[in-house]
Design a protein around this motif. Structure first.
Motif, PDB file in Angstrom:
ATOM      1  N   UNK A 109       0.862  -1.176   0.000  1.00  0.00           N
ATOM      2  CA  UNK A 109       0.000   0.000   0.000  1.00  0.00           C
ATOM      3  C   UNK A 109       0.903   1.232   0.000  1.00  0.00           C
ATOM      4  N   UNK A 110       1.001   1.948  -1.111  1.00  0.00           N
ATOM      5  CA  UNK A 110       1.932   3.079  -1.172  1.00  0.00           C
ATOM      6  C   UNK A 110       1.715   4.111  -0.071  1.00  0.00           C
ATOM      7  N   UNK A 111       0.451   4.382   0.244  1.00  0.00           N
ATOM      8  CA  UNK A 111       0.155   5.417   1.236  1.00  0.00           C
ATOM      9  C   UNK A 111       0.629   5.028   2.632  1.00  0.00           C
ATOM     10  N   UNK A 112       0.662   3.741   2.930  1.00  0.00           N
ATOM     11  CA  UNK A 112       1.029   3.276   4.270  1.00  0.00           C
ATOM     12  C   UNK A 112       2.458   2.745   4.352  1.00  0.00           C
ATOM     13  N   UNK A 113       2.972   2.212   3.255  1.00  0.00           N
ATOM     14  CA  UNK A 113       4.224   1.452   3.315  1.00  0.00           C
ATOM     15  C   UNK A 113       5.452   2.206   2.820  1.00  0.00           C
ATOM     16  N   UNK A 118      12.442  12.225  -1.176  1.00  0.00           N
ATOM     17  CA  UNK A 118      12.788  13.425  -1.941  1.00  0.00           C
ATOM     18  C   UNK A 118      12.236  13.346  -3.351  1.00  0.00           C
ATOM     19  N   UNK A 119      11.633  14.427  -3.793  1.00  0.00           N
ATOM     20  CA  UNK A 119      11.369  14.600  -5.217  1.00  0.00           C
ATOM     21  C   UNK A 119      12.702  14.915  -5.877  1.00  0.00           C
ATOM     22  N   UNK A 303       2.357  16.184  -2.352  1.00  0.00           N
ATOM     23  CA  UNK A 303       2.327  16.136  -3.818  1.00  0.00           C
ATOM     24  C   UNK A 303       1.904  14.756  -4.295  1.00  0.00           C
ATOM     25  N   UNK A 304       2.428  13.706  -3.678  1.00  0.00           N
ATOM     26  CA  UNK A 304       2.073  12.340  -4.061  1.00  0.00           C
ATOM     27  C   UNK A 304       0.587  12.090  -3.844  1.00  0.00           C
ATOM     28  N   UNK A 308      -1.980  11.076  -6.775  1.00  0.00           N
ATOM     29  CA  UNK A 308      -2.734   9.828  -6.662  1.00  0.00           C
ATOM     30  C   UNK A 308      -4.215  10.067  -6.898  1.00  0.00           C
ATOM     31  N   UNK A 309      -4.741  11.117  -6.313  1.00  0.00           N
ATOM     32  CA  UNK A 309      -6.163  11.434  -6.490  1.00  0.00           C
ATOM     33  C   UNK A 309      -6.468  11.782  -7.944  1.00  0.00           C
ATOM     34  N   UNK A 310      -5.599  12.550  -8.570  1.00  0.00           N
ATOM     35  CA  UNK A 310      -5.823  12.953  -9.975  1.00  0.00           C
ATOM     36  C   UNK A 310      -5.845  11.738 -10.896  1.00  0.00           C
TER      37      UNK A 310
END
Length: 323
Positions: A109-113, A118-119, A303-304, A308-310
């Motif tokens: 899960x990207x949001x949790x893991x 850095x960008x 930003x991520x 993700x939402x878009x």
């Protein structure tokens, strides 16, 4: 005597305890996983960081290429390691903000893991057409796509690539239809077919485009950024061409496993910004069509989430899937 003992006991109780010594980092070599094969922007950035970090942090930083599954294979490897800053990854948007909406199975899960570190850079896209398309600007292209060019085809590097999703976003915003022709990860083949006129249009990276535009083999319509590119100031943005606020930019980021100590994340973020600002690195980045766009870890995480939402909305609308 007893009074003195009580006073000493009280003083000891009120005295602050010594703070534990900060754990040293790194304590052994660090692996940076590049989620693409050798060569290209991801690999270049990973190796540039490794070279700088090795000197700055006093331990070897070693790059390991682990491509596959739109970046998931390399990221999953890092997320299985301890959250101690000794395994990092460099990846495009897929593992951070796209794959979870595109794939039927996600190993994490990207949001949790993931801990966004850095960008690193962005790779601006240009909407181009083959010269046989009778359009010199976006208004003419849109008129053609809604008329005799209805259901024209467009190229992208792969299903779920930013070039693919950028066109799906533009279709929804501008109200036209076009047929997607993905090239299973081969940007070179997509570019070759675009140059040959086998596909009509596509969003392509600046480094792979500008010389062909100057040679007349492709025609630039617009940039998918809010500002014109310094390398091509004569090409308008889609924002100024009638699609307000349109932005679709591939980017590359440095990540770690969630739970990595914040101090390590901040040190890596600061050092990454300095490493990529070195003149020789910046010049090579420009040659690859990418440019530094640093963010603090908290800003990068926000930003991520926005990205993700878009892309979640566009993927749902387009029905795109990647097995």
């Amino acid at each position: 005597m007893k009074a003195a003992l009580r006073a000493w006991t009280l003083l000891a109780a009120l005295s602050p305890l010594p703070l534990p010594a900060q754990q040293p980092w790194p304590v052994h070599p660090v692996r940076i996983v590049a989620t693409s094969p050798p060569g290209g922007s991801v690999d270049f950035l990973a190796r540039s960081l490794a070279q700088d970090f090795s000197g700055s942090f006093g331990k070897p930083f070693v790059v390991e290429n682990r491509p596959g599954a739109n970046g998931n294979i390399g990221v999953e490897l890092v997320l299985k390691a301890p959250a101690d800053g000794h395994m990092l990854f460099v990846a495009p948007p897929g593992p951070f903000s796209i794959n979870a909406h595109l794939m039927s199975y996600m190993p994490f899960d990207p949001a949790k893991d993931i801990a966004p570190v850095a960008m690193l850079a962005v790779a601006p896209l240009i909407l181009v057409v083959h010269p046989s398309v009778p359009a010199k600007d976006f208004a003419e292209l849109l008129a053609w796509l809604k008329g005799e060019g209805a259901h024209a085809n467009y190229a992208s590097q792969a299903v779920g690539s930013t070039g693919h999703l950028a066109m799906e976003l533009l279709k929804s915003r501008a109200g036209f239809d076009a047929v997607h022709v993905p090239y299973k990860g081969s940007a070179a083949q997509a570019s070759a077919d675009l140059l040959a006129g086998r596909v009509a249009m596509g969003f392509v990276n600046t480094s792979a485009t500008l010389q062909h535009v100057r040679d007349g083999r492709l025609r630039a319509i617009a940039v998918a950024e809010l500002k014109r590119l310094s390398s091509a100031p004569d090409i308008p943005t889609l924002d100024e061409s009638g699609v307000p606020g349109f932005v679709a930019t591939p980017w590359l980021g440095l990540g770690a496993r969630a739970g990595t100590p914040g101090e390590i994340v901040r040190r890596l973020n600061d050092r990454a910004s300095r490493a990529l600002a070195r003149p020789e690195v910046a010049q090579r980045m420009a040659n690859l069509g990418i440019e530094q766009r640093p963010m603090m870890p908290e800003e990068f995480a926000g930003f991520i989430r926005t990205e993700s939402e878009k892309w979640a909305a566009i993927i749902r609308r387009s029905g795109a899937k990647l097995e």
